[in-house]
Design a protein around this motif. Sequence first.
Motif, PDB file in Angstrom:
ATOM      1  N   LEU A 185       0.814  -1.221   0.000  1.00 20.17           N
ATOM      2  CA  LEU A 185       0.000   0.000   0.000  1.00 20.17           C
ATOM      3  C   LEU A 185       0.847   1.271   0.000  1.00 20.17           C
ATOM      4  N   LEU A 186       2.123   1.147   0.431  1.00 18.54           N
ATOM      5  CA  LEU A 186       3.031   2.291   0.312  1.00 18.54           C
ATOM      6  C   LEU A 186       3.308   2.579  -1.163  1.00 18.54           C
ATOM      7  N   GLN A 187       3.436   1.506  -1.932  1.00 19.02           N
ATOM      8  CA  GLN A 187       3.743   1.666  -3.362  1.00 19.02           C
ATOM      9  C   GLN A 187       2.491   1.980  -4.187  1.00 19.02           C
ATOM     10  N   ALA A 188       1.366   1.398  -3.785  1.00 25.41           N
ATOM     11  CA  ALA A 188       0.119   1.595  -4.533  1.00 25.41           C
ATOM     12  C   ALA A 188      -1.000   1.877  -3.532  1.00 25.41           C
ATOM     13  N   PRO A 189      -1.132   3.134  -3.107  1.00 22.05           N
ATOM     14  CA  PRO A 189      -2.129   3.471  -2.078  1.00 22.05           C
ATOM     15  C   PRO A 189      -3.564   3.200  -2.549  1.00 22.05           C
ATOM     16  N   PHE A 190      -4.454   3.006  -1.589  1.00 26.80           N
ATOM     17  CA  PHE A 190      -5.878   2.852  -1.913  1.00 26.80           C
ATOM     18  C   PHE A 190      -6.360   4.073  -2.683  1.00 26.80           C
ATOM     19  N   ARG A 191      -7.229   3.834  -3.647  1.00 28.62           N
ATOM     20  CA  ARG A 191      -7.856   4.935  -4.373  1.00 28.62           C
ATOM     21  C   ARG A 191      -9.310   4.581  -4.632  1.00 28.62           C
ATOM     22  N   GLN A 192     -10.130   5.637  -4.855  1.00 28.36           N
ATOM     23  CA  GLN A 192     -11.535   5.412  -5.180  1.00 28.36           C
ATOM     24  C   GLN A 192     -11.668   5.267  -6.668  1.00 28.36           C
ATOM     25  N   MET A 193     -12.595   4.417  -7.083  1.00 27.16           N
ATOM     26  CA  MET A 193     -12.745   4.166  -8.512  1.00 27.16           C
ATOM     27  C   MET A 193     -14.189   4.377  -8.942  1.00 27.16           C
ATOM     28  N   GLN A 194     -14.311   4.601 -10.244  1.00 26.74           N
ATOM     29  CA  GLN A 194     -15.628   4.825 -10.823  1.00 26.74           C
ATOM     30  C   GLN A 194     -16.105   3.552 -11.507  1.00 26.74           C
ATOM     31  N   THR A 195     -17.376   3.255 -11.366  1.00 28.52           N
ATOM     32  CA  THR A 195     -17.945   2.131 -12.116  1.00 28.52           C
ATOM     33  C   THR A 195     -18.185   2.591 -13.553  1.00 28.52           C
ATOM     34  N   PRO A 196     -18.345   1.619 -14.474  1.00 31.04           N
ATOM     35  CA  PRO A 196     -18.658   2.004 -15.857  1.00 31.04           C
ATOM     36  C   PRO A 196     -19.945   2.817 -15.930  1.00 31.04           C
ATOM     37  N   GLY A 197     -20.830   2.667 -14.948  1.00 29.78           N
ATOM     38  CA  GLY A 197     -22.066   3.448 -14.933  1.00 29.78           C
ATOM     39  C   GLY A 197     -21.875   4.860 -14.403  1.00 29.78           C
ATOM     40  N   GLY A 198     -20.653   5.200 -13.972  1.00 33.56           N
ATOM     41  CA  GLY A 198     -20.378   6.560 -13.521  1.00 33.56           C
ATOM     42  C   GLY A 198     -20.490   6.746 -12.019  1.00 33.56           C
ATOM     43  N   TYR A 199     -20.780   5.658 -11.287  1.00 34.31           N
ATOM     44  CA  TYR A 199     -20.851   5.770  -9.835  1.00 34.31           C
ATOM     45  C   TYR A 199     -19.463   5.672  -9.219  1.00 34.31           C
ATOM     46  N   ILE A 200     -19.288   6.303  -8.070  1.00 36.58           N
ATOM     47  CA  ILE A 200     -18.052   6.135  -7.302  1.00 36.58           C
ATOM     48  C   ILE A 200     -18.224   4.909  -6.395  1.00 36.58           C
ATOM     49  N   MET A 201     -17.300   3.974  -6.471  1.00 33.48           N
ATOM     50  CA  MET A 201     -17.371   2.801  -5.594  1.00 33.48           C
ATOM     51  C   MET A 201     -17.087   3.212  -4.162  1.00 33.48           C
ATOM     52  N   SER A 202     -17.847   2.649  -3.211  1.00 33.79           N
ATOM     53  CA  SER A 202     -17.639   3.054  -1.812  1.00 33.79           C
ATOM     54  C   SER A 202     -16.407   2.387  -1.207  1.00 33.79           C
ATOM     55  N   ALA A 203     -16.027   1.207  -1.689  1.00 31.03           N
ATOM     56  CA  ALA A 203     -14.790   0.586  -1.214  1.00 31.03           C
ATOM     57  C   ALA A 203     -13.627   1.198  -1.995  1.00 31.03           C
ATOM     58  N   ARG A 204     -12.500   1.417  -1.298  1.00 31.48           N
ATOM     59  CA  ARG A 204     -11.301   1.903  -1.992  1.00 31.48           C
ATOM     60  C   ARG A 204     -10.437   0.714  -2.369  1.00 31.48           C
ATOM     61  N   LEU A 205      -9.680   0.858  -3.437  1.00 25.55           N
ATOM     62  CA  LEU A 205      -9.048  -0.309  -4.043  1.00 25.55           C
ATOM     63  C   LEU A 205      -7.566  -0.100  -4.319  1.00 25.55           C
ATOM     64  N   SER A 206      -6.805  -1.187  -4.200  1.00 20.67           N
ATOM     65  CA  SER A 206      -5.440  -1.231  -4.711  1.00 20.67           C
ATOM     66  C   SER A 206      -5.200  -2.636  -5.253  1.00 20.67           C
ATOM     67  N   SER A 207      -4.027  -2.862  -5.804  1.00 21.83           N
ATOM     68  CA  SER A 207      -3.717  -4.166  -6.380  1.00 21.83           C
ATOM     69  C   SER A 207      -2.238  -4.461  -6.237  1.00 21.83           C
ATOM     70  N   CYS A 208      -1.914  -5.755  -6.399  1.00 17.49           N
ATOM     71  CA  CYS A 208      -0.527  -6.157  -6.534  1.00 17.49           C
ATOM     72  C   CYS A 208      -0.472  -7.372  -7.458  1.00 17.49           C
ATOM     73  N   GLY A 209       0.746  -7.688  -7.899  1.00 18.33           N
ATOM     74  CA  GLY A 209       0.891  -8.825  -8.809  1.00 18.33           C
ATOM     75  C   GLY A 209       1.085  -8.348 -10.238  1.00 18.33           C
ATOM     76  N   ASP A 210       1.129  -9.296 -11.159  1.00 14.41           N
ATOM     77  CA  ASP A 210       1.373  -8.955 -12.569  1.00 14.41           C
ATOM     78  C   ASP A 210       0.256  -8.103 -13.149  1.00 14.41           C
ATOM     79  N   LEU A 211      -0.961  -8.315 -12.650  1.00 18.70           N
ATOM     80  CA  LEU A 211      -2.110  -7.588 -13.171  1.00 18.70           C
ATOM     81  C   LEU A 211      -2.890  -6.953 -12.035  1.00 18.70           C
ATOM     82  N   GLY A 212      -3.283  -5.703 -12.226  1.00 13.89           N
ATOM     83  CA  GLY A 212      -4.089  -4.996 -11.231  1.00 13.89           C
ATOM     84  C   GLY A 212      -5.393  -4.559 -11.860  1.00 13.89           C
ATOM     85  N   TRP A 213      -6.301  -4.147 -11.000  1.00 13.71           N
ATOM     86  CA  TRP A 213      -7.664  -3.848 -11.431  1.00 13.71           C
ATOM     87  C   TRP A 213      -7.814  -2.354 -11.648  1.00 13.71           C
TER      88      TRP A 213
END
Length: 218
Positions: free
Chosen positions: A46-74
Amino acid sequence: MTLDLFGEEDLQQPTRIDRIGQQAWVLRGFALPWVEALLAALDSVLLQAPFRQMQTPGGYIMSARLSSCGDLGWTSDGLGYRYSPIDPASAAPWPKMPTTFYEIAEAAASAAGFADFLPDAGLINSYAPGAKMSLHQDKNERSYEAPIVSISLGLPAIFQFGGFQRSDPTQRISLFHGDVVVWGGVDRLRFHGVLPIKPGHHPVLGEQRINITLRKAG
Ligand code: MD6
Ligand code: FE
């Protein structure tokens, strides 16, 4: 040779296993033996990739904040969800998947009957009280052959586990710090979600629930 009569293994509770589908299991407390290493590894990710808020394809802001690790992130940019090897926030590759994540993923998948699980994506969700995850299917992965391993940490959650249509009835399953859910096979595409997190204070994580899902996305 020394006989370790009262080693750590002997002091652990046997894991309780709840079956929630033909190939879907809740492994109660399964992550607890790793939890210190897991939290340290999580901090470093999380130091390298802090949590951030994301938008759904419908334009809503997701209430959970997200980060990722590994070869592929979301990532989600309003145009759609996708896996990407690059973190758009840093324009750098996602942090490496920590060894502990691999260990728990492999051990939990194997306990649930899925041998040789090797995830390439670790999605990390942070829920403050009130945050939720609407019913959805996990279907952005290239193949549905591999299971998903999901680790719950911090405040408890009520997990909804449904059918193959959004409108199908759902089971409600309480998930606690250290619980691991594994599902795959015939259950891989079931709708699922998380009800709004109730306010509370967790002794280790404070006012927060963290969920880590380990997947084979590519
Ligand atoms: C959560 N989890 O528990 C959200 N998806 O916070 C998920 O959406 C999920 O737990 C697939 C498999 C396991 C999960
Ligand atoms: Fe999901």
